[in-house]
Design a protein around this motif. Structure first.
Motif, short mmCIF file in Angstrom:
data_model
loop_
_atom_site.label_atom_id
_atom_site.label_comp_id
_atom_site.label_asym_id
_atom_site.label_seq_id
_atom_site.Cartn_x
_atom_site.Cartn_y
_atom_site.Cartn_z
N PHE A 99 97.90 -51.52 9.56
CA PHE A 99 96.64 -52.29 9.47
C PHE A 99 95.83 -51.99 8.20
N LYS A 100 96.20 -50.95 7.49
CA LYS A 100 95.60 -50.61 6.19
C LYS A 100 94.05 -50.61 6.19
N PRO A 101 93.45 -49.78 7.06
CA PRO A 101 91.98 -49.72 7.06
C PRO A 101 91.46 -49.02 5.81
N THR A 102 90.22 -49.33 5.46
CA THR A 102 89.58 -48.61 4.34
C THR A 102 88.74 -47.44 4.87
N HIS A 103 88.42 -47.49 6.18
CA HIS A 103 87.60 -46.46 6.81
C HIS A 103 88.19 -46.13 8.18
N ILE A 104 88.08 -44.87 8.61
CA ILE A 104 88.63 -44.46 9.92
C ILE A 104 87.68 -43.47 10.59
N VAL A 105 87.49 -43.66 11.91
CA VAL A 105 86.76 -42.69 12.74
C VAL A 105 87.61 -42.45 13.98
N CYS A 106 87.68 -41.21 14.44
CA CYS A 106 88.42 -40.89 15.66
C CYS A 106 87.43 -40.44 16.73
N CYS A 107 87.44 -41.12 17.89
CA CYS A 107 86.50 -40.83 18.97
C CYS A 107 87.19 -40.11 20.12
N TRP A 108 86.46 -39.17 20.74
CA TRP A 108 87.05 -38.30 21.77
C TRP A 108 86.16 -38.24 23.00
N ASP A 109 86.79 -38.06 24.17
CA ASP A 109 86.07 -37.69 25.38
C ASP A 109 85.67 -36.21 25.23
N MET A 110 84.52 -35.86 25.76
CA MET A 110 84.04 -34.48 25.64
C MET A 110 83.89 -33.88 27.04
N GLY A 111 84.98 -33.74 27.76
CA GLY A 111 84.93 -33.20 29.12
C GLY A 111 84.85 -34.31 30.15
N SER A 112 85.09 -33.95 31.40
CA SER A 112 85.22 -34.98 32.44
C SER A 112 83.89 -35.39 33.08
N LYS A 113 82.82 -34.62 32.84
CA LYS A 113 81.52 -34.97 33.44
C LYS A 113 80.78 -35.94 32.51
N THR A 114 80.49 -37.12 33.05
CA THR A 114 79.75 -38.12 32.26
C THR A 114 78.72 -38.78 33.17
N PHE A 115 77.91 -39.68 32.59
CA PHE A 115 76.92 -40.38 33.41
C PHE A 115 77.62 -41.21 34.49
N ARG A 116 78.89 -41.60 34.26
CA ARG A 116 79.61 -42.37 35.29
C ARG A 116 79.96 -41.50 36.50
N THR A 117 80.34 -40.24 36.27
CA THR A 117 80.66 -39.37 37.41
C THR A 117 79.39 -39.03 38.19
N GLU A 118 78.24 -39.06 37.51
CA GLU A 118 76.98 -38.83 38.22
C GLU A 118 76.65 -40.00 39.14
N LYS A 119 76.99 -41.22 38.68
CA LYS A 119 76.71 -42.42 39.49
C LYS A 119 77.72 -42.58 40.62
N PHE A 120 78.96 -42.13 40.39
CA PHE A 120 80.03 -42.34 41.37
C PHE A 120 80.97 -41.16 41.28
N GLU A 121 80.83 -40.25 42.26
CA GLU A 121 81.54 -38.97 42.21
C GLU A 121 83.06 -39.12 42.10
N ALA A 122 83.59 -40.20 42.70
CA ALA A 122 85.05 -40.38 42.72
C ALA A 122 85.60 -40.96 41.41
#
Length: 291
Positions: free
Chosen positions: A57-80
């Motif tokens: 794809f020959k990008p001119t710019h690149i960023v790599c995004c990561w999860d930072m652990g399993s606890k997020t605002f989604r697990t707070e809203k729905f434990e499962a």
């Protein structure tokens, strides 16, 4: 700021590539290790996929995004939420930090925010960049299709080397008969087995797509409950709370507290810096990947 048509940003879903790389190389039971005995196969697979995508794809710019652990605002809203996922394979755990070190040696920024998922970082950055430059999102996760817009493509990695499906507004409509916004509504109705939220029990993708084609979104469906077939109506009425919760869980946030200026993610590999990192890791196979 006017759009520069020659520029493009590749936003990489780091965990998607790392896990895919790990399972692709460990399926036979053999784990590649460095001279120090550290497992390296996930990092090796990650790099192989990343460099292939850069070459394609020959990008001119690149960023790599990561999860930072399993606890997020989604697990707070729905434990499962995602509770169905077992722990990461033991051999992969030491590779979580190592893969970020390797990414940094390529001068690619690593981005992640505790409490948010990589998807939210990607969504936020995509919306930040897309008014000014073309954005391409590299992932294996179909949830990301909600981020497609006039200037944002989602590249889904398929089985095998160099095998990609590139989703634009047109290809998304051709293949799924849905707009990006309707991808969120679809998940609200059908749930997501991978992320472990149920949606409306008994409503599958076919019924959900038909409803969305007819009533545009969940609000439209709820306004027209009286017109729906009795069985479908009963299922939705029985699961209204879960429908709204699933819709919320499915929505990628576009306002995560994350930022990366375009000039900070220009793609420019310093070969000596990369080789020095590879020497430190002590796995000769990595050098072959950069040719």
């Amino acid at each position: 700021m006017s759009q520069n048509s020659s520029e493009s940003v590749l936003l990489v879903d780091g965990m998607a590539l790392l896990f895919r790389g790990y399972y692709a190389t460990s399926s036979s039971g053999y784990i590649m290790r460095t001279d120090h005995g550290v497992p390296i196969n996930g990092v090796y697979g990650f790099l192989k996929y990343l460099l292939d995508a850069i070459g394609t794809f020959k990008p001119t710019h690149i960023v790599c995004c990561w999860d930072m652990g399993s606890k997020t605002f989604r697990t707070e809203k729905f434990e499962a939420y995602k509770a169905n996922r077992g722990p990461a394979p033991e051999e992969l755990i030491p590779q979580f930090d190592l893969v970020k070190e390797v990414t940094a040696s390529f001068n690619i920024p690593n981005v992640g925010v505790p409490g948010y998922e990589a998807d939210d970082c990607i969504g936020t950055l995509a919306r930040f960049y897309s008014p000014h430059t073309k954005v391409q999102i590299l992932t294996g996760d179909h949830d990301m299709l909600q981020l497609v817009d006039e200037n944002t493509e989602v590249i889904i990695m398929k089985k095998g080397q160099s095998n990609y499906m590139v989703y634009t507004l047109e290809t998304l409509m051709e293949e799924k008969s849905l707009t990006p916004a309707q991808i969120i509504d679809l998940k609200g109705l059908t749930g997501d087995t991978a992320d472990n939220y149920p949606g409306v029990k008994g409503i599958g993708e076919k019924t959900a797509t038909k409803l969305l084609n007819e009533y545009v979104n969940i609000a439209g469906i709820l306004e027209n409950l009286a017109s729906l077939p009795k069985g479908v109506r009963a299922k939705i009425e029985a699961e209204l709370d879960m429908l709204h919760l699933s819709l919320d869980l499915a929505t990628i946030r576009l306002d995560a507290p994350v930022a990366c200026a375009l000039e900070d993610c220009a793609w420019a590999m310093d070969r000596e810096k990369v080789i020095s990192k590879f020497d430190e890791i002590a796995y000769k196979g990595l050098i072959r990947l950069i040719g």
